[in-house]
Design an enzyme around this catalytic site. Structure first.
Site, PDB file in Angstrom:
ATOM      1  N   THR B  14       0.697  -1.184   0.039  1.00  0.00           N
ATOM      2  CA  THR B  14      -0.060   0.070   0.074  1.00  0.00           C
ATOM      3  C   THR B  14       0.864   1.349  -0.009  1.00  0.00           C
ATOM      4  O   THR B  14       0.534   2.356  -0.951  1.00  0.00           O
ATOM      5  CB  THR B  14      -0.888  -0.051   1.338  1.00  0.00           C
ATOM      6  OG1 THR B  14      -1.736  -1.160   1.281  1.00  0.00           O
ATOM      7  CG2 THR B  14      -1.836   1.387   1.329  1.00  0.00           C
ATOM      8  N   LYS B 107       8.862   1.347  11.850  1.00  0.00           N
ATOM      9  CA  LYS B 107       9.110   1.448  13.248  1.00  0.00           C
ATOM     10  C   LYS B 107       9.514   0.219  14.098  1.00  0.00           C
ATOM     11  O   LYS B 107      10.435   0.673  15.001  1.00  0.00           O
ATOM     12  CB  LYS B 107       7.706   2.112  14.146  1.00  0.00           C
ATOM     13  CG  LYS B 107       6.445   1.162  13.862  1.00  0.00           C
ATOM     14  CD  LYS B 107       5.369   1.634  12.986  1.00  0.00           C
ATOM     15  CE  LYS B 107       4.790   1.143  11.738  1.00  0.00           C
ATOM     16  NZ  LYS B 107       4.273   2.015  10.910  1.00  0.00           N
ATOM     17  N   GLU B 131       9.884   9.832   9.287  1.00  0.00           N
ATOM     18  CA  GLU B 131       8.357  10.448   9.619  1.00  0.00           C
ATOM     19  C   GLU B 131       7.309   9.366   9.576  1.00  0.00           C
ATOM     20  O   GLU B 131       6.252   9.577  10.239  1.00  0.00           O
ATOM     21  CB  GLU B 131       8.287  11.683   8.502  1.00  0.00           C
ATOM     22  CG  GLU B 131       7.196  12.600   8.936  1.00  0.00           C
ATOM     23  CD  GLU B 131       7.014  13.219  10.174  1.00  0.00           C
ATOM     24  OE1 GLU B 131       6.525  12.777  11.252  1.00  0.00           O
ATOM     25  OE2 GLU B 131       7.922  14.364  10.415  1.00  0.00           O
ATOM     26  N   ASP B 203       3.120  -2.116  18.342  1.00  0.00           N
ATOM     27  CA  ASP B 203       3.167  -1.057  17.330  1.00  0.00           C
ATOM     28  C   ASP B 203       3.290   0.401  17.651  1.00  0.00           C
ATOM     29  O   ASP B 203       4.294   1.006  17.476  1.00  0.00           O
ATOM     30  CB  ASP B 203       2.097  -1.347  16.183  1.00  0.00           C
ATOM     31  CG  ASP B 203       2.204   0.032  15.304  1.00  0.00           C
ATOM     32  OD1 ASP B 203       2.778  -0.158  14.285  1.00  0.00           O
ATOM     33  OD2 ASP B 203       1.236   0.680  15.283  1.00  0.00           O
ATOM     34  N   LYS B 207       6.483   3.162  18.444  1.00  0.00           N
ATOM     35  CA  LYS B 207       6.442   4.632  18.072  1.00  0.00           C
ATOM     36  C   LYS B 207       6.777   5.208  19.316  1.00  0.00           C
ATOM     37  O   LYS B 207       7.597   6.459  18.988  1.00  0.00           O
ATOM     38  CB  LYS B 207       5.016   5.074  17.208  1.00  0.00           C
ATOM     39  CG  LYS B 207       4.581   4.058  15.969  1.00  0.00           C
ATOM     40  CD  LYS B 207       3.233   3.962  15.848  1.00  0.00           C
ATOM     41  CE  LYS B 207       2.766   3.597  14.518  1.00  0.00           C
ATOM     42  NZ  LYS B 207       1.604   3.179  14.110  1.00  0.00           N
TER      43      LYS B 207
END
EC number: 1.1.1.3
Lengths: 430, 430
Positions: B14, B107, B131, B203, B207
């Site tokens: 994606t 990440k 980013e 996850d 971050k």
């Protein structure tokens, strides 16, 4: 350790002193992050004897900011004096001419002379950075110019004058009329020396015009911002909008349309439960909409010593790190003069009018709206006790073009049923 | 026109296809903003025959991302494959070793190997930008590392896993239990192949650990993030918290305390009318608090093709513009190993327990709390019709240390009045 980056600081008001404090307090932190020390070598303000909340004894003093801007021991000219003419303009031009980078908090200067200053800086290979000029401590210039640089921007919106938002939310929360809250704000020191810069929407309009230039690759065009201040926002409208689920904000909107660039800074109704609707007091909010990213919302303090100095120093650290780009994110000579478009994007409108209590009065108004192609979404009639000869009518229209609203409002007086003046406020989808 | 910046794109899922689309659609816009063209020269994915929603015919194809990373016609290695081990790690290391800059959305990779990758990149004079790894399209790494670089950061918070926030808001809005909504999310394709990465908080914890490293100048320390997923959040707690004016969010908090670095990613109650409390669905929000700027709140889409590709390309444009700095905003060799501190910052807690309907049951629980030094702010007893032998008791405590809460919860079972297990959820001030 590489050589220090040397700042010449012009302006020792709230923001300037904030800059001094950060440079002194965080020397090590800044050196670690910037990759080199950042020092102040010289400062400038008119009155050297004034008592200030920082130790300035280690800095050379220039009464004339132009002299400061030309000093050999200054790498970056930091302009936090304010004002679009006179000393701020002269000194910024002098700084560029003598090969300094510029960091400025001066939205008025850039809104009026941004194009020529950017061209001069780029011809000299110098940068002008102005994060502190828009929305105080919020890094919105950076988000738009850098973070979202891969987006075709669709729309930029924002509540960007904390004083106006303070006044509007205070009116709403305390139920006080405009004049009373305006006077409060003046006594709290929230207003510019010329209050019209705030309440007339000029300051916020300056900021919007800078965001639009970056977003759409156009020359700054403050003169084409449709400006309407908050002076005519009545406590009645605030109350009635609230009853219908809306809050009134001084909202800036810039968008590129097929007809050209629309820029407006006007009071708007926004849904009370939207992020913009919930914004209280001096807080600012900017909404950035891009074709890939969708909608990004940034919220934070719009003014004050710490937040504004934080933004100035963020720019300084970028320069210390060697980040260099054109003022508006692409070469100034390539910025196009946008065709200004008078606002034509349709929106629902809130209308308030006082009608004489005559048979058929409401029908006459509805006919004027219908003749202008405007259909009605909601209507309420409010009869005040003891005022039998007239009634307040509130209308929320379906989406209508601003010109059609103006046309209808122009026709209503001839019906003979309108008392006073009709109020129309745009409802912005946010 | 300067020479183009050449991308090698590893991963054509994606996000990768989103990057291809932006590069193709906005070639002129990007060249204007970046000061030079940005082109893709080569791509990598395992299956070349797979149908993809973009024209890839102009690009060289490498089955092996390591080979892509080493190509002479690649300046920037763009890693959007994902996974903390194997190909992503090997290829990123190979890219750095062969002198490429790296832009990554990964990440997990950085949470585990950020320190060694950053040191390797900096030794080679290369940059790693990420980013897209945190909060999707929101330019939060940029805001923290650059915009707020002059601040001593105090606290960083965020809702940074869209799938968890989707599940929690869907439970709340539809009144559905966790298992049902989890299954919905799976069928909608919102969950990672290993769902525990999402619902286990891993996850989001990755971050948070990256934000903490930048904010506090510490080495990435994912292993010291206190992790608790959303699997135990019950619809009962969501309903009861709502009744008391709170919403439940999977909230990350990192703050430097006198005892060391606290990092936690746990379900929390936040005021329903706060910006975090109102966050719906897959939207992310990050709150950055600095000593000068105060509080900045950033909101936007946390995932998806367009937003994530926007973030990747923002980093690419920064590199094209020549912006270069260490991975975590200061030299990796200077990052300190923070002392991990188990959460000790006091907060109010929400407690739910089912008590047998015996005389003095409530008094016994209150005594356990009192003995642990915890005082009660609110208490409610809910007697369900037809369930006369027990009652649900909700308690909101005044601020209490996590250890004291644990102590009290440990003591309550011995009273013999508790049915099942007591639930305790921290109420975070936001």
């Amino acid at each position: 350790m590489p050589s220090p980056l040397r700042l010449g600081l012009a302006g020792l008001g709230t923001v300037g002193i904030g800059v001094v404090k950060i440079v002194q307090r965080h020397a090590d932190l800044i050196a670690a992050r910037a990759g080199r020390p950042v020092v102040i070598t010289a400062v400038s303000a008119r009155d050297k004897t004034k008592k200030r909340d920082a130790d300035l004894s280690g800095y050379a003093w220039e009464v004339d900011p132009v002299a400061l801007a030309k000093r050999d021991d200054v790498d970056v000219f930091v302009e936090v004096m304010g004002g679009s003419e006179g000393a701020a303009k002269d000194a910024t031009e002098a700084a560029i001419a003598s090969g300094k980078d510029v960091v400025t908090a001066n939205k008025a200067l850039l809104a009026h002379y941004g194009q020529s200053l950017a061209e001069a800086a780029e011809a000299k290979g110098r940068v002008i950075r102005f994060e502190a000029a828009v929305a105080g401590g919020i890094p919105v210039i950076k988000a738009l110019t850098e973070g979202l640089a891969a987006n075709q921007m669709r729309r930029v919106m924002g509540v960007m004058n904390g004083t106006c938002n303070y006044i509007l939310t205070r009116m709403q929360n305390a139920g006080l009329p405009y004049d009373v809250v305006f006077e409060e704000a003046r006594q709290l020191g929230y207003l510019e020396a010329d209050p019209n810069l705030d309440v007339g929407g000029i300051d916020a309009g300056h900021k919007l015009s800078l965001l639009a230039a970056i977003a759409f690759g156009t020359r700054v065009s403050f003169d084409n911002v449709e400006l309407e201040g908050i002076g005519n926002v009545s406590i009645d409208d605030i109350r009635m909008a609230d009853d219908m689920g809306y809050h009134i904000k001084l909202l800036g909107v810039a968008q590129m349309t097929g007809r050209g660039l629309e820029q407006r800074m006007t009071p708007c109704l926004v849904p009370a439960d939207s992020p913009l609707g919930q914004l209280q007091g001096g807080t600012n909010m900017v909404v950035l909409e891009g074709d890939s990213v969708g909608q990004i919302v940034l919220r934070g303090p719009g003014a004050g010593e710490g937040p504004t100095a934080s933004a100035v120093m963020g720019d300084v650290i970028d320069i210390a790190r060697g980040f260099r780009m054109p003022t508006f994110g692409r070469p100034a000579t390539g910025l196009v003069a946008a065709t200004p478009a008078k606002s034509a994007t349709p929106a629902p409108y809130y209308l308030r009018m006082t009608l004489l209590d005559k048979p058929g009065a409401l029908a006459k108004v509805a006919t004027c709206l219908g003749d202008a192609g405007i259909s009605i979404d909601q209507m309420r009639q409010i009869n005040q006790p003891g005022e039998d000869d007239h009634a307040v009518v509130l209308i929320v229209t379906h989406k209508a073009a601003p010109a059609d609203i103006a046309h209808a409002l122009g026709a209503i007086p001839a019906t003979g049923v309108l008392q006073g003046k009709a109020v129309a406020i745009r409802i912005e989808a946010v």
